[in-house]
Design an enzyme around this catalytic site. Structure first.
Site, PDB file in Angstrom:
ATOM      1  N   ARG A 191      12.874   3.534  -0.378  1.00 61.83           N
ATOM      2  CA  ARG A 191      11.520   3.523  -0.943  1.00 61.83           C
ATOM      3  C   ARG A 191      11.567   3.811  -2.438  1.00 61.83           C
ATOM      4  O   ARG A 191      12.445   4.512  -2.919  1.00 61.83           O
ATOM      5  CB  ARG A 191      10.648   4.585  -0.263  1.00 61.83           C
ATOM      6  N   ILE A 206       5.827  -3.197  -7.419  1.00 59.81           N
ATOM      7  CA  ILE A 206       5.043  -1.999  -7.711  1.00 59.81           C
ATOM      8  C   ILE A 206       5.548  -0.864  -6.829  1.00 59.81           C
ATOM      9  O   ILE A 206       5.322  -0.868  -5.618  1.00 59.81           O
ATOM     10  CB  ILE A 206       3.534  -2.229  -7.461  1.00 59.81           C
ATOM     11  N   ARG A 207       6.242   0.070  -7.439  1.00 56.11           N
ATOM     12  CA  ARG A 207       6.860   1.172  -6.655  1.00 56.11           C
ATOM     13  C   ARG A 207       7.531   0.608  -5.403  1.00 56.11           C
ATOM     14  O   ARG A 207       7.346   1.085  -4.292  1.00 56.11           O
ATOM     15  CB  ARG A 207       5.822   2.240  -6.293  1.00 56.11           C
ATOM     16  N   CYS A 241       6.119  -5.265   0.460  1.00 57.42           N
ATOM     17  CA  CYS A 241       6.267  -3.942  -0.150  1.00 57.42           C
ATOM     18  C   CYS A 241       6.164  -2.834   0.910  1.00 57.42           C
ATOM     19  O   CYS A 241       7.092  -2.668   1.684  1.00 57.42           O
ATOM     20  CB  CYS A 241       5.273  -3.784  -1.289  1.00 57.42           C
ATOM     21  N   HIS A 258       4.937  -8.594  -4.272  1.00 56.72           N
ATOM     22  CA  HIS A 258       3.555  -8.854  -3.834  1.00 56.72           C
ATOM     23  C   HIS A 258       3.102 -10.278  -4.178  1.00 56.72           C
ATOM     24  O   HIS A 258       2.399 -10.463  -5.174  1.00 56.72           O
ATOM     25  CB  HIS A 258       2.603  -7.898  -4.558  1.00 56.72           C
ATOM     26  N   GLU A 301       0.815 -11.869  -2.919  1.00 57.39           N
ATOM     27  CA  GLU A 301      -0.647 -11.939  -2.780  1.00 57.39           C
ATOM     28  C   GLU A 301      -1.364 -11.644  -4.101  1.00 57.39           C
ATOM     29  O   GLU A 301      -2.570 -11.859  -4.197  1.00 57.39           O
ATOM     30  CB  GLU A 301      -1.121 -10.988  -1.666  1.00 57.39           C
ATOM     31  N   GLY A 310       0.860  -1.183   0.000  1.00 56.49           N
ATOM     32  CA  GLY A 310       0.000   0.000   0.000  1.00 56.49           C
ATOM     33  C   GLY A 310       0.887   1.219   0.000  1.00 56.49           C
ATOM     34  O   GLY A 310       1.770   1.341  -0.845  1.00 56.49           O
ATOM     35  N   GLU A 311       0.696   2.064   0.975  1.00 57.01           N
ATOM     36  CA  GLU A 311       1.513   3.278   1.091  1.00 57.01           C
ATOM     37  C   GLU A 311       2.008   3.358   2.533  1.00 57.01           C
ATOM     38  O   GLU A 311       1.223   3.579   3.461  1.00 57.01           O
ATOM     39  CB  GLU A 311       0.657   4.495   0.702  1.00 57.01           C
ATOM     40  N   SER A 312       3.321   3.154   2.678  1.00 51.59           N
ATOM     41  CA  SER A 312       3.875   3.023   4.033  1.00 51.59           C
ATOM     42  C   SER A 312       3.695   4.299   4.861  1.00 51.59           C
ATOM     43  O   SER A 312       3.503   4.221   6.080  1.00 51.59           O
ATOM     44  CB  SER A 312       5.345   2.634   3.964  1.00 51.59           C
TER      45      SER A 312
HETATM   46  N1  GLN Z   1       5.954   2.978  -2.576  1.00 49.54           N
HETATM   47  C1  GLN Z   1       5.109   2.506  -1.525  1.00 49.54           C
HETATM   48  C2  GLN Z   1       5.571   3.045  -0.176  1.00 49.54           C
HETATM   49  O1  GLN Z   1       6.528   3.754  -0.101  1.00 49.54           O
HETATM   50  C3  GLN Z   1       5.056   1.000  -1.486  1.00 49.54           C
HETATM   51  C4  GLN Z   1       4.339   0.487  -2.699  1.00 49.54           C
HETATM   52  C5  GLN Z   1       3.620  -0.811  -2.501  1.00 49.54           C
HETATM   53  O2  GLN Z   1       3.362  -1.259  -1.385  1.00 49.54           O
HETATM   54  N2  GLN Z   1       3.212  -1.412  -3.598  1.00 49.54           N
HETATM   55  O3  GLN Z   1       4.964   2.744   0.798  1.00 49.54           O
END
Ligand code: GLN
Length: 206
Positions: free
Chosen positions: A115, A144-145, A86, A184, A186, A54-56
Site C-alpha cells: 500500500r 494517487i497514494r 487502486c 485510476h 476512471e 478510495g481507502e481499502s
Molecule cells: N492508499 C489507498 C489505500 O490504501 C488507495 C488510494 C486510492 O485508491 N487512490 O486504500
C-alpha cells in the site's frame, strides 16, 4: 460469457466508499447498464463488478460491517468478473504487505501488494504506460497514494509495470476473470481499460 450483449447485463460498481461515480460514468459512456452496489441483493444480481479507488481499509471494514464480505468473496471465487482500481487492487489481492489493523482482502488475484508504495499524497504522479492488450497511444495513468504489486503467482499476467529507481513494479495485472490496476483510468476520460474489462473479462462486444 462470450456472445452476451452488453445491454442484457448489469455491471455493478461497489459504492460503499471511494470514486464509484466516476466508474459508473465510464461504464455508462460505453453503453453499459451500470449499478451502484451497496446491498447483498445487488451483489447477488450483478453480472460483473468494479471495486473503485478510495481507502481499502474503509472498504474492507464496511464490507464486514454490512455483512457483505463473505458473499462478495464467494461470488468472486465462483467466477464473477471483477476489476479493481487502486484501493480496488488492494481489495482483490491475496495478501497485503502492510495491512491496517483488521484490514482484509478478497483473494481474487494471487498477488501481494504494498500500500502507498509510491510515497505519500504529495508523491502522487502521472505516467504514460504501455499496457498489454491495449492498442493505440500509451495510457495516461494517474497514481494517487497507489499500491504496487510486490510479488505475483505463476497464474498472474502482468499487463503493465513502472520502473522506479531501476526496479520494475507491476501496476496492472490479470488472473482469469479478475483484473486490477494501481492507477485510476476512471479519472482520465480514456475508456480503453473499462472497454478491455467488458470485452476480455466479461466477454461482451462493444
Ligand atoms: N492508499 C489507498 C489505500 O490504501 C488507495 C488510494 C486510492 O485508491 N487512490 O486504500
Amino acid at each position: 460469457m462470450a456472445g452476451k450483449k452488453l445491454s442484457d447485463l448489469t455491471i455493478g460498481v461497489l459504492a460503499l466508499q471511494g470514486d464509484f461515480r466516476e466508474h459508473l460514468h465510464a461504464l455508462q459512456q460505453l453503453g453499459a447498464v451500470a449499478l451502484p452496489v451497496k446491498t447483498a441483493e445487488e451483489i447477488s444480481r450483478v453480472d460483473a463488478l468494479i471495486i473503485p479507488g478510495g481507502e481499502s481499509t474503509t472498504i474492507s471494514k464496511l464490507l464486514r460491517l454490512f455483512n457483505l464480505f463473505d458473499l462478495l468473496k464467494t461470488r468472486i471465487h465462483e467466477g464473477l468478473p471483477v476489476y479493481g482500481s487502486c484501493a480496488g487492487m488492494i481489495m482483490l489481492a491475496s495478501a497485503i504487505d502492510d495491512p491496517a489493523s483488521g484490514q482484509e482482502c478478497l483473494g481474487a488475484i494471487d498477488i501481494r501488494v504494498k500500500r502507498n508504495a509510491f510515497g505519500r499524497q504529495v508523491d502522487s504522479f502521472e505516467s504514460d504506460l504501455d499496457i498489454a492488450g491495449i492498442t493505440g497511444e500509451p495510457v495516461r495513468a494517474i497514481f494517487i497514494r497507489a499500491p504496487w504489486v510486490e510479488s505475483a503467482g505463476a497464474k498472474v499476467d502482468i499487463l503493465a509495470s513502472v520502473l522506479i529507481e531501476g526496479k520494475c513494479h507491476p501496476v496492472a495485472v490479470r488472473q482469469g476473470s479478475a483484473m486490477a490496476t494501481s492507477f485510476h483510468p476512471e479519472l482520465t476520460g480514456d475508456l480503453r481499460i473499462h472497454r478491455y474489462f467488458l470485452e476480455e473479462l466479461v466477454g461482451v462486444e462493444i
